[in-house]
Design an enzyme around this catalytic site. Structure first.
Site, PDB file in Angstrom:
ATOM      1  N   CYS A 170       0.844  -1.194   0.000  1.00 12.05           N
ATOM      2  CA  CYS A 170       0.000   0.000   0.000  1.00 12.05           C
ATOM      3  C   CYS A 170       0.881   1.246   0.000  1.00 12.05           C
ATOM      4  CB  CYS A 170      -0.974  -0.050   1.183  1.00 12.05           C
ATOM      5  SG  CYS A 170      -2.349   1.088   1.000  1.00 12.05           S
ATOM      6  N   HIS A 189      -3.740  -5.515   0.899  1.00 17.43           N
ATOM      7  CA  HIS A 189      -3.065  -5.789   2.178  1.00 17.43           C
ATOM      8  C   HIS A 189      -3.026  -7.278   2.514  1.00 17.43           C
ATOM      9  CE1 HIS A 189      -2.623  -1.655   3.791  1.00 17.43           C
ATOM     10  NE2 HIS A 189      -3.681  -1.385   3.041  1.00 17.43           N
ATOM     11  N   GLU A 226      -1.332  -8.611   4.842  1.00 17.77           N
ATOM     12  CA  GLU A 226      -1.237  -8.778   6.300  1.00 17.77           C
ATOM     13  C   GLU A 226      -2.598  -8.667   6.980  1.00 17.77           C
ATOM     14  OE1 GLU A 226      -0.790  -6.051   4.725  1.00 17.77           O
ATOM     15  OE2 GLU A 226      -1.246  -4.299   5.972  1.00 17.77           O
TER      16      GLU A 226
END
Lengths: 257, 961
Positions: free
Chosen positions: A96, A220, A222
């Protein structure tokens, strides 16, 4: 098998560092999180690590454009050290805002045939958080080892990937550097909203340098570590773990070989 | 030399800002048409050649793929004028002393790179084509926010950046002793002190006793501390109601219930910036919800931006500093489709307000990296002049860090942003009615946020907390240093050297420094032996920290400026000697009137209208703009279902990574009922907030509540009477459900006056709930899951349509008011929780706005599955209730649940063993493709038969629809 050491670099406004560290650790890496100024004080410290990660957030408020200030500091002072890390087999991941930083710092696309690329304002004109499906292209980047689609949330206001010319985009594709694309329900790269959440040219969600060791992506990974992160986990069969773990595990496995 | 770097969208690139300006101008009905090109840019003052600055611009400021740039030197205008009318180029920049995050970032970067730069300021430039006679209106109403910005027409007429004049110290004392009553009142009003006559007289007497006149700074300090906003003088005062005297309404109702309950999981309630409860063996959690109504009415973006920024600082300033882990936001506005001609002078159109407040919360919350996970929208014409903006933050606190105490000799350290002119008089301003002049007189009360500064402060606070470098902390909110230092040192005393405060610009006088509400500042009590370590930490994070003075055991608040005493107040006088407010309250309940309801053969159109009601309609256009997943802990998202667009009852987050214990966050408000029966409204909201939490899997015995009262002018007995009743309901329901209130806030005087016109908001109580989920892997969502499953309705349905969405849609008034029956409710909550914990519930949705019909319709839409419901199976349907009432009545404590056939026996067993009386199997989930929602009436006909696409298109209403 040695535990890869990951350096997570944060700056004022970085806000995804904790969950990114958690994902790396779940994948078997050990993490240290440093303020950018600590690394600037002694850039050679980077040699202690095998992975550099720039997590998401709004570094320096994105005040001069997304990732610009972080990139300027990273690029002018650290660019050389980061390339050395890559040249000795290390990995660099930008998620990002981290992807925006890598692009602005000139570490992506890192291809002299191609003019500058950018990540600019979404077609919607504002920030949006929604889950996206991605098709990875395996073979180039150690982060991506399977063509099985990935589902990650995209959460950004400036994620629309653009090249200076259509030819540049074509060259990047030819060079095998476009390794993540937004796809529709049928699995085809798409320009339609919201499957392509920002209007990215070529449905580009993520790209790598020619070696594949520097990867940047807008969505994302994560945030999809647990099966319970998935937005439909209460209605479909539970995954063994979140799709994001595939990316982190592949990277750790490649470094442990 | 001053250089202007002007950055425009490149050829073929969209001009988002230009389009936004044109749209806003059209929405404001400014005579058009308008054609606007927008450019961002910077003014940079330094010794550069044209070539150097062009190089800098392209390297650092411009995105060459999508932007083009022009660099020009600025030349001083010969005639010294700022504005050349007749040109259609307009520049807008921040006034001196006002936060300019982009300019500051640019300056810092340039200096870090070794350039000698004097100043760097952000500037926006517009090229405008449109009717010249409406140009001034466009500038003042769309392009430029006069409160904090300045507009320049034509070429930039200056060649250096002015910083305003330096301040020359002059101690000002106010001749209070000679003022008569009329003069005292006038002085308070003219100075925006919002002090009443009796308060002014108490101050006069206090200073007469000391034999001197007060300084301006002392008066301001007293005004801030005694303001409605800071001291809640109405709710803590004396209220005479129905022949009884209520001494401290808050203490005798809401606090009292919490005290009576005396639950062992409460850690710190009603004493700190947020209420704290225990979460697990290692952590506590805290929650605070604030309002930022008045600033948002004047500047929706800035008001909501600093509203969320302010409430985030509450957990940061709770105990020894909590980490913010979730945000909430609730907006009350007038209908976005209100005709512009109905908007009174000095008031912004509700569409503009709503867009602005959403963007304000978005830009701050997202930058802070805190997921915004819960919210609501309530629409009522009476919010036209007084929109309400509620923002909440939940924080995570290691156990043992919930309490703090300042010690003699601790240093007063300011951490974070610099002090500027923004936000003077916010605390006292929010304690008065808005008037049509508000936009003119209260410009200074608008604050500017810079989220990144606050994120940096947070990074310092959490590390300093874990290294035990400070003894106490609080945020600078309303009243600025005045409130923060005054509160921290209330039991001790403090001395402050005001000239030490770092300033954004040098023109501030000592009083402005003391009361400025500039954002992103915290005040800490640092023991002298830790100062060096603390400041080293702050330096490493690039956050400014400054010693302003120290806490001393003198019992006095002494303020100095360059060594001269400019204030010396007794802490006791400040905090304990405010004359108590005595107010009258009464309430005349409206007589119950019968509703003359249409009886129809088919209610398809009624249901579609209910789904399109602003309160019910999809909030996806808002929710998606918020990052609701940052921190990686959002397990149940705000939007759920097969297409991730169903309206979840509550979000669930995992506060601690690697553990399964979660927090469910929900809220409820119902202004429609507030105007009819405030007691029933408050009870219903508490019930709804709890059932939203329970519906996803929260344990009903671990739910903490927050109250936010937003009312009109409490000096009107009827207004205060309705508040008394709502507070009583809070007391009664908190006890009955064993759900303690842990924190709260009130915002009164939400009225607008213009000439003879006065407009007050409906009594509005926001109940926020934070429930604990033992294991998030058991959570359920509200979307229908599989065809063939059974649908059950739990809870009693009666004919209670007063204040319902359907009756509002019909334009009717009257009907019976829905009442909560807590004895039954307790059992229902326990049964639903047991069933969810045992995995026998596939989907669960609470029945609220729009009644049973809307609840099942939402479940169908969220799962893209149809449902067939038999009205006769609804528990209570045999007792002569009309079909329409069964469909649309908004009785509390009801759930619709989806159960697999194999789990039905176990489910029924749980209901029976928990003693739930009212429940029934009302239908099934259907297999038909593109599902229909069908409700069969008593005589066998289909009262409702609508396809999901049709429902979706009614429900997915956006601001432009």
């Amino acid at each position: 098998m040695a535990t890869p050491r990951v350096l997570i670099l944060r700056a004022p406004g970085t806000n995804c560092n904790e969950e990114t560290a958690y994902a790396w650790e779940q994948a078997g890496a050990s993490c240290e999180t440093w303020h950018l100024s600590r690394l600037l004080a002694d850039a050679s410290q980077i040699s202690k690590f095998q992975v550099l990660t720039i997590p998401g957030g709004f570094s320096y408020g994105d005040d001069l454009g997304a990732g610009r200030i972080f990139a300027t500091r990273l690029g002018t002072v650290l660019g050389e050290e980061v390339r050395k890390l890559r040249d000795r087999g290390g990995l660099i991941l930008g998620i990002c805002n981290g992807f925006q930083v890598l692009v602005r710092a000139g570490l992506l696309p890192e291809n002299s045939e191609i003019g500058p690329v950018t990540l600019t304002r979404n077609d919607s004109g504002h920030f949006e958080d929604r889950w996206t499906r991605l098709a990875p292209v395996p073979g180039r980047s150690p982060f991506l080892t399977s063509a099985e689609p990935l589902e990650f949330p995209s959460a950004h206001g400036e994620g629309k990937f653009l090249t200076k010319s259509a030819e540049d985009l074509e060259r990047l594709q030819q060079a095998g550097q476009i390794v993540l694309r937004y796809i529709d329900a049928e699995g085809n790269p798409t320009q339609s909203f919201p499957q392509n959440p920002n209007g990215s040219a070529g449905a580009v969600a993520g790209m790598c340098d020619p070696t594949g060791q520097i990867l940047g992506l807008m969505p994302h990974p994560e945030r999809h570590v647990l099966p319970y992160h998935h937005p439909r986990w209460t209605r479909s069969e539970l995954r063994a773990e979140g799709d994001g773990m595939r990316l982190f595990r592949s990277a750790v496995a490649s470094l442990s070989e | 030399m001053l250089w202007h770097i002007q950055i425009s969208p490149g050829p073929g690139q969209p001009d988002h800002e230009g389009r936004r300006i044109e749209r806003e101008a059209a929405e404001l009905h400014l005579p058009g048409p308008w054609l606007v090109s927008a450019a961002r840019g910077f003014l940079i003052q330094g010794d550069f050649t044209q070539a150097q600055i062009e190089r800098l611009a392209s390297d650092l400021f411009v995105d060459s793929v999508v932007e083009s740039v022009r660099v020009t030197p600025c030349v001083r205008a010969q005639d010294g004028s700022l504005t050349h009318s007749g040109t259609n180029q307009i520049h807008v920049l921040r006034q001196p002393g006002v936060t300019d995050p982009e300019g500051e970032s640019g300056l810092n970067l340039l200096r870090d790179l070794g350039y000698a730069v004097d100043h760097c300021r952000a500037i926006r430039t517009y090229q405008v084509d449109g009717p010249s006679n409406a140009m001034d209106a466009l500038v003042s109403r769309v392009l430029c926010n006069d409160a904090v910005e300045v507009a320049v027409r034509g070429p930039i007429p200056f060649d250096r950046i002015g910083l305003g004049a330096n301040y020359l110290f002059q101690r000002i004392s106010v001749p209070l002793s000679t003022m008569n009553d009329v003069e005292l009142v006038k002085f308070s009003r003219d100075g925006q002190l919002s002090l009443s006559l009796s308060e002014m007289k108490a101050i006069q007497a206090h200073f007469a006793e000391m034999g001197r006149e007060p300084t301006d700074c002392e008066l301001e300090t007293i005004a801030q501390t005694w303001s409605e906003h800071c001291s809640h003088k109405t709710l803590r005062g004396v209220v005479e109601f129905e022949g009884k005297v209520i001494d401290n309404l808050l203490k005798s109702t809401i606090f009292q219930a919490t005290k009576t309950l005396n639950l062992d999981w409460l850690v710190s309630v009603f004493e700190d910036n947020a209420g704290v409860v225990s979460f697990d063996h290692d952590y506590d959690v805290c929650f605070k919800v604030e309002t930022h109504n008045h600033p948002s009415a004047i500047d929706p973006y800035g008001g909501a931006n600093t509203g969320i920024g302010g409430v985030i600082r509450d957990p940061m300033g709770t105990g020894l500093g909590a980490k913010p882990i979730a945000n909430t936001d609730v907006f009350c506005v007038a209908p976005p489709d209100t005709p512009p001609e109905l908007v009174p002078p000095g008031v912004l159109h509700p569409k503009r307000v709503l867009r602005g407040v959403v963007a304000g919360v978005r830009d701050y919350g997202n930058r802070m990296g805190i997921p915004t996970v819960n919210g609501a929208l309530a629409v009522d014409p009476a919010y036209l002049a007084n929109p309400l903006v509620f923002c909440g933050t939940i924080g995570l606190l290691p156990r043992g860090k919930a309490h703090k105490e300042v010690a003699h000799g601790d240093l007063i350290v300011a951490l974070g942003g610099r002090t500027g002119r923004d936000g003077i008089h916010g605390a006292t301003f929010s304690s008065v009615d808005l008037t049509s002049e508000s936009q003119g007189i209260s410009g200074g009360s608008v604050q500017i946020g810079n989220a990144i500064t606050e994120k940096m402060v947070l990074d310092v606070v959490l590390q300093a907390r874990d290294r035990e470098l400070f003894r106490s902390i609080t945020d600078c909110g309303a009243g600025g240093f005045s409130s923060a230092v005054g509160e921290m040192g209330a039991n001790l005393g403090a001395e402050v050297d005001l000239e030490k405060a770092p300033l954004k610009y040098q023109g501030l006088n000592y009083t402005e420094i003391w009361i400025s509400e500039a954002q992103e500042r915290m005040v800490l009590a640092v023991p002298p032996e830790h100062l060096e370590a603390f400041q080293a930490l702050a330096d490493a994070e690039h956050v400014e920290s400054t010693v302003l003075g120290r806490f001393v055991d003198t019992g006095r608040l002494q303020l100095r400026y360059e060594g001269e005493v400019v204030g010396d107040l007794s802490m006791h006088f400040l905090h304990e000697e405010r004359p108590r407010v005595v107010r009258q309250a009464r309430f005349t309940p409206a007589p119950e009137t019968a509703l003359d309801l249409p009886e129809r053969l088919n209610y398809n159109d009624d249901l579609l209208a209910v789904l399109a009601n602003w309160d019910v309609a999809s909030k996806e256009w808002i929710v998606r703009q918020y990052d609701h997943e940052v921190q990686g802990g959002t397990i149940i998202k705000p939007m759920v279902g097969s297409h991730e667009d169903g309206p979840g009852d509550a979000s669930v987050i995992l506060p601690v990574r690697g553990r399964w214990r979660g927090l469910a966050i929900s809220c409820a408000l119902n202004p429609r009922l507030g105007s009819i029966d405030p007691y029933a409204m408050a009870a219903g909201c508490i019930d709804e907030a709890i059932r939203n939490c329970v519906a996803v899997g929260a344990d009903p015995s671990r739910i903490a509540l927050l109250d936010n009262f937003c009312w009109g002018n409490p000096e009107r007995p009827e207004t205060l009477g309705s508040l008394v009743l709502a507070a009583k309901a809070c007391h009664d329901l908190a006890l009955a459900y064993q759900t303690p209130f842990i924190s709260g806030k009130d915002s009164l005087y939400n009225e607008y006056s213009h000439g003879d016109v006065s407009l007050a908001i409906p009594p509005t109580l926001l109940i926020s709930a934070m429930g604990q989920v033992p294991d998030v892997r058991r959570c359920v969502t509200m979307d229908l899951k599989e065809s063939g499953n059974s649908l059950y309705l739990i809870g009693e349905t009666t004919d209670c349509l007063a204040g319902s969405i359907w009756v509002q849609h019909l334009g009717l008034k009257g009907g019976r008011v829905p009442q909560v029956v807590p004895e039954a409710g307790r059992k229902i909550f326990a049964a639903v929780h047991e069933a969810i914990s045992n995995g026998v519930i596939r989907a669960c949705h609470d029945v609220s706005d729009g009644g049973l019909a809307a609840a099942i319709a939402e479940m169908c839409m969220a799962g893209r599955l149809g449902a067939s419901v038999l009205l006769a199976s609804v528990p209570g349907a045999d007792r002569g209730i009309s079909e329409s009432a069964i469909l649309f009545s908004e009785n509390p404590t009801r759930f619709v649940v989806e159960i697999r056939p194999a789990d039905e026996p176990r489910f029924r067993e749980i209901l029976n063993s928990q003693g739930v009386h009212h429940w029934g199997r009302v239908g099934t989930v259907d297999a038909t493709p593109n599902g229909h929602f069908i409700v069969q009436g008593h005589s066998g006909q289909n009262l409702i038969d609508i396809g999901i696409p049709q429902m979706l298109s009614a429900w997915r209403r956006t601001l432009d629809a």
